[in-house]
Enzyme design. Structure first.
Site, PDB file in Angstrom:
ATOM      1  N   HIS A  24     -42.001 -53.996 -51.830  1.00 55.62           N
ATOM      2  CA  HIS A  24     -41.221 -52.890 -51.284  1.00 55.62           C
ATOM      3  C   HIS A  24     -42.146 -51.771 -50.803  1.00 55.62           C
ATOM      4  O   HIS A  24     -43.078 -51.372 -51.505  1.00 55.62           O
ATOM      5  CB  HIS A  24     -40.268 -52.355 -52.354  1.00 55.62           C
ATOM      6  CG  HIS A  24     -39.307 -51.330 -51.840  1.00 55.62           C
ATOM      7  ND1 HIS A  24     -38.328 -51.623 -50.927  1.00 55.62           N
ATOM      8  CD2 HIS A  24     -39.185 -50.000 -52.114  1.00 55.62           C
ATOM      9  CE1 HIS A  24     -37.624 -50.540 -50.661  1.00 55.62           C
ATOM     10  NE2 HIS A  24     -38.135 -49.536 -51.369  1.00 55.62           N
ATOM     11  N   GLU A  76     -39.262 -58.645 -52.065  1.00 57.97           N
ATOM     12  CA  GLU A  76     -38.436 -57.465 -52.327  1.00 57.97           C
ATOM     13  C   GLU A  76     -37.039 -57.851 -52.805  1.00 57.97           C
ATOM     14  O   GLU A  76     -36.420 -58.769 -52.261  1.00 57.97           O
ATOM     15  CB  GLU A  76     -38.258 -56.638 -51.051  1.00 57.97           C
ATOM     16  CG  GLU A  76     -39.531 -56.071 -50.472  1.00 57.97           C
ATOM     17  CD  GLU A  76     -39.233 -54.968 -49.474  1.00 57.97           C
ATOM     18  OE1 GLU A  76     -38.395 -54.089 -49.805  1.00 57.97           O
ATOM     19  OE2 GLU A  76     -39.825 -54.967 -48.393  1.00 57.97           O
ATOM     20  N   SER A  97     -36.700 -47.664 -46.789  1.00 58.19           N
ATOM     21  CA  SER A  97     -35.847 -47.843 -47.962  1.00 58.19           C
ATOM     22  C   SER A  97     -34.528 -47.081 -47.781  1.00 58.19           C
ATOM     23  O   SER A  97     -33.782 -47.376 -46.862  1.00 58.19           O
ATOM     24  CB  SER A  97     -36.613 -47.418 -49.220  1.00 58.19           C
ATOM     25  OG  SER A  97     -35.952 -47.830 -50.381  1.00 58.19           O
TER      26      SER A  97
END
Length: 296
Positions: free
Chosen positions: A268, A238, A144
């Protein structure tokens, strides 16, 4: 329902069971608590370390080659996440790759906005070099926000004329702090973790008034020429799907050997749930194979 659907339904229910706290301390605790749900296997050795002034942690499994290492940059939108929240997952990635891991507890916004996290990542890499690790035996990895930070670290190392690592792995990378990708809207209904308004809040804290198009915060705008091989993994459910797709395109256009994996229906940071999600285990096995291939 298929096994994958059943597994994902259980994870989605778990994530939906609690509201995201409004306060910063609560948000940080929530992500740490999520990671704490998963036990560390008994054969994993965990060792805290000061990595050039950065709080960090080694993990090692019995089969790990002590000369090889994955340096990991956790997710959490630059304002949360920690060594603790991702410990179980990066330890498993190291097991699959046959390496040690060094997870960095880089400084977080808003107390420490850009470039604090990048400075800490660079110090972590220098620490590994000072400990005798050869660049060709180092992998830089991130999830991320840590995925975007991974690319920024590679570009910064290249610009400084330093030897680059063997390869890099980006999981669900946040590569565009403007949130301009189409999937920010088209995947909003199916992504249980990351939504545009929340990401805007995080970006504001990290940028502290700076331009979100700066290459060192949004690497889809960076010159990626000369970077080592990249593995980019992203789930099809996502909001950050477009970030990964565009990052892979920028890398490929710059003649970087790029492996893009889009995992159907994955959410995610699905690697965090590998203990209860078969595709999480498979994705980490793919990471291990990629690392082994690029270090051999």
């Amino acid at each position: 329902m298929t096994n994958t659907e059943t597994e994902l339904a259980a994870i989605r229910a778990m994530l939906a069971s609690g509201q995201r706290p409004a306060d910063l301390a609560g948000r940080r605790q929530r992500l740490d608590d999520l990671g704490a749900r998963y036990e560390i296997p008994a054969d994993v050795v965990v060792e805290p370390v000061d990595a050039g002034g950065v709080k960090a942690e080694w993990t090692t499994t019995p089969a790990a080659d002590p000369t090889r290492v994955i340096m990991f940059l956790h997710g959490g939108g630059y304002i949360s996440g920690s060594i603790k929240s991702h410990r179980h997952m990066i330890a498993q990635a190291g097991r699959e790759a046959g390496t040690r891991t060094l997870a960095l507890g880089y400084r977080l916004a808003p107390e420490h906005p850009f470039p604090a996290a990048l400075e800490d990542a660079l110090n972590g890499y220098r620490f590994l070099l000072s400990r005798g690790f050869l660049p060709e035996n180092i992998v830089i990895a991130g999830e991320s926000a840590g995925g975007g930070l991974t690319i920024a670290t590679l570009v910064s190392l290249r610009e400084a004329g330093m030897a680059l690592p063997a390869c890099a792995w980006c999981s669900s990378p946040w590569a565009d702090l403007e949130m301009s990708g189409d999937t920010m809207q088209t995947k909003a209904a199916v992504d249980p973790l990351i939504q545009g308004p929340y990401l805007h809040e995080l970006a504001t804290a990290y940028l502290n008034g700076l331009n979100p198009r700066m290459p060192m915060v949004s690497p889809i705008h960076a010159d990626l020429r000369g970077l080592p091989p990249l593995l980019i993994q992203v789930g099809s459910d996502e909001t950050l799907l477009d970030d990964a797709l565009r990052l892979a395109g920028v890398a490929a256009t710059a003649n970087v050997r790029t492996t893009l994996q889009v995992w159907p229906h994955m959410i995610h940071a699905w690697h965090l749930f590998y203990a209860q999600l078969a595709d999480g285990r498979r994705a980490l096995a793919e990471v291990g194979a990629f690392v082994r291939a690029n270090m051999s």
